[in-house]
Design an enzyme around this catalytic site. Structure first.
Site, PDB file in Angstrom:
ATOM      1  N   TYR A   9       0.854  -1.189   0.000  1.00  0.00           N
ATOM      2  CA  TYR A   9       0.000   0.000   0.000  1.00  0.00           C
ATOM      3  C   TYR A   9       0.890   1.239   0.000  1.00  0.00           C
ATOM      4  CZ  TYR A   9      -4.420   2.427   0.840  1.00  0.00           C
ATOM      5  OH  TYR A   9      -5.542   3.208   0.704  1.00  0.00           O
ATOM      6  N   ASN A  82     -15.846   2.695   1.846  1.00  0.00           N
ATOM      7  CA  ASN A  82     -16.569   2.231   0.661  1.00  0.00           C
ATOM      8  C   ASN A  82     -17.712   3.157   0.240  1.00  0.00           C
ATOM      9  OD1 ASN A  82     -15.173  -0.336   0.043  1.00  0.00           O
ATOM     10  ND2 ASN A  82     -15.864  -0.904   2.081  1.00  0.00           N
ATOM     11  N   THR A 108     -20.592  -6.771  -6.921  1.00  0.00           N
ATOM     12  CA  THR A 108     -21.047  -7.322  -5.640  1.00  0.00           C
ATOM     13  C   THR A 108     -20.185  -6.839  -4.473  1.00  0.00           C
ATOM     14  OG1 THR A 108     -19.718  -9.303  -6.029  1.00  0.00           O
ATOM     15  CG2 THR A 108     -22.044  -9.403  -6.644  1.00  0.00           C
ATOM     16  N   ARG A 131     -19.144 -11.825 -11.255  1.00  0.00           N
ATOM     17  CA  ARG A 131     -18.737 -13.204 -11.507  1.00  0.00           C
ATOM     18  C   ARG A 131     -19.916 -14.134 -11.294  1.00  0.00           C
ATOM     19  NH1 ARG A 131     -12.683 -13.385  -8.696  1.00  0.00           N
ATOM     20  NH2 ARG A 131     -11.758 -11.833 -10.101  1.00  0.00           N
ATOM     21  N   TYR A 192     -10.432   2.098  -9.473  1.00  0.00           N
ATOM     22  CA  TYR A 192     -10.199   2.338  -8.050  1.00  0.00           C
ATOM     23  C   TYR A 192      -9.713   1.096  -7.327  1.00  0.00           C
ATOM     24  CZ  TYR A 192     -14.785   0.136  -7.246  1.00  0.00           C
ATOM     25  OH  TYR A 192     -15.854  -0.750  -7.217  1.00  0.00           O
ATOM     26  N   GLY A 193      -9.441   0.032  -8.068  1.00  0.00           N
ATOM     27  CA  GLY A 193      -8.951  -1.199  -7.466  1.00  0.00           C
ATOM     28  C   GLY A 193      -8.418  -2.128  -8.546  1.00  0.00           C
ATOM     29  N   GLY A 194      -7.744  -3.203  -8.115  1.00  0.00           N
ATOM     30  CA  GLY A 194      -7.191  -4.155  -9.068  1.00  0.00           C
ATOM     31  C   GLY A 194      -7.200  -5.561  -8.511  1.00  0.00           C
ATOM     32  N   LEU A 219      -9.339   7.321  -2.551  1.00  0.00           N
ATOM     33  CA  LEU A 219     -10.081   8.129  -1.583  1.00  0.00           C
ATOM     34  C   LEU A 219      -9.156   8.872  -0.637  1.00  0.00           C
ATOM     35  CD1 LEU A 219     -12.887   8.925  -0.448  1.00  0.00           C
ATOM     36  CD2 LEU A 219     -12.672   6.977   1.120  1.00  0.00           C
TER      37      LEU A 219
END
Length: 264
Positions: A9, A82, A108, A131, A192-194, A219
């Site tokens: 991070y 979130n 989800t 998925r 915003y993610g991987g 964020l």
């Protein structure tokens, strides 16, 4: 295991350090100069800060935000990451209006669930890639599995779905490419993610002929002490939706129910 635990991070507090970025606490004791808070008040750190996974924390009065006790603990404890991410991404990149639509993968996830509901409140349709699972109970307008969109007759599946100006990607890899298929000329995809740990790849034609834009969102970079008032207003807005029954996390309830079985 979280990115922070793995050491990948981008924020790395000096060790030894206490983990945790979310949480809610109850005031146990006050200093003599505190005026706006009382013993027994429920508070969350604002702006959010690392080190919430501990029994006691001592901070200045101005770094706490009081939340109503009629808000369920699981929402008060998790509202600062979130839900705030979902709210900011819906507002910061493309000016959406009622009747517009957005597309997202990883739908989800908690951010995905928040996007669906916040979009619906604004009259914005959501097209969701998953998925497996169900999302219509949260207000999703259309739900496709990754396998459905990977088949050759994908155009038939997308019949009746409007071209979209904004998409959200938290997976990467091929699933990010599926999001791009929905975007209209000049559309924007926000990453915003991987979760797949694979790079986002875009065809040359998508850039040249559709003029797509790729953006990123983090964020923690958005938050700062200068935005504390704005952040607290958003928190109150989101928790107000919870109280009104317009906003919920599908999997928070499942987790809470599961944890209750092991409570002694």
């Amino acid at each position: 295991m979280s990115s922070a635990f793995r050491g990948v991070y981008p924020v790395r507090p000096p060790v030894p350090a206490v983990e945790g970025y979310e949480g809610v606490g109850e005031i146990y004791a006050l200093g003599s100069s505190v005026r706006k808070l009382s013993v027994g008040d429920r508070v969350i750190p604002s702006p959010p800060t690392f080190g919430t996974w501990q029994t006691y924390i001592v901070k200045e009065e101005g770094l706490w935000h009081k939340v109503d006790k009629d808000v369920p603990l699981e929402y008060a404890a998790t509202v600062t990451v979130n839900p705030l991410t979902a709210l900011r991404m819906l507002e910061d990149f493309v000016k959406l209006k009622e009747g517009d639509a957005i597309v997202q993968n990883g739908a989800t996830s908690l951010v995905g669930q928040c996007i669906i509901q916040l979009a619906r409140i604004r009259g914005i349709r959501s097209i969701n890639i998953i998925r497996e699972g169900r999302l219509t109970q949260l207000g999703a307008d259309a739900v496709f599995t990754e396998k459905q969109l990977e088949v050759k007759n994908v155009k038939e599946l997308l019949a009746g779905v409007p071209e979209l100006a904004l998409g959200f990607n938290c997976v990467g890899g091929n699933t990010a490419s599926l999001v791009l298929k929905f975007l209209r000329q000049g559309g924007t995809m926000v990453t915003y993610g991987g979760m797949a740990k694979k790079p986002v790849t875009v065809s040359t034609s998508s850039f040249i002929f559709k003029d797509l834009a790729l953006r990123g969102f983090w964020l923690q970079k958005w938050m700062s002490s200068e935005r504390a008032k704005e952040c607290r207003e958003m928190i109150d807005y989101l928790l107000g939706l919870v109280r009104d029954g317009k906003f919920r996390y599908e999997y928070v309830f499942l987790l809470s129910a599961d944890m209750s079985k092991h409570t002694t």
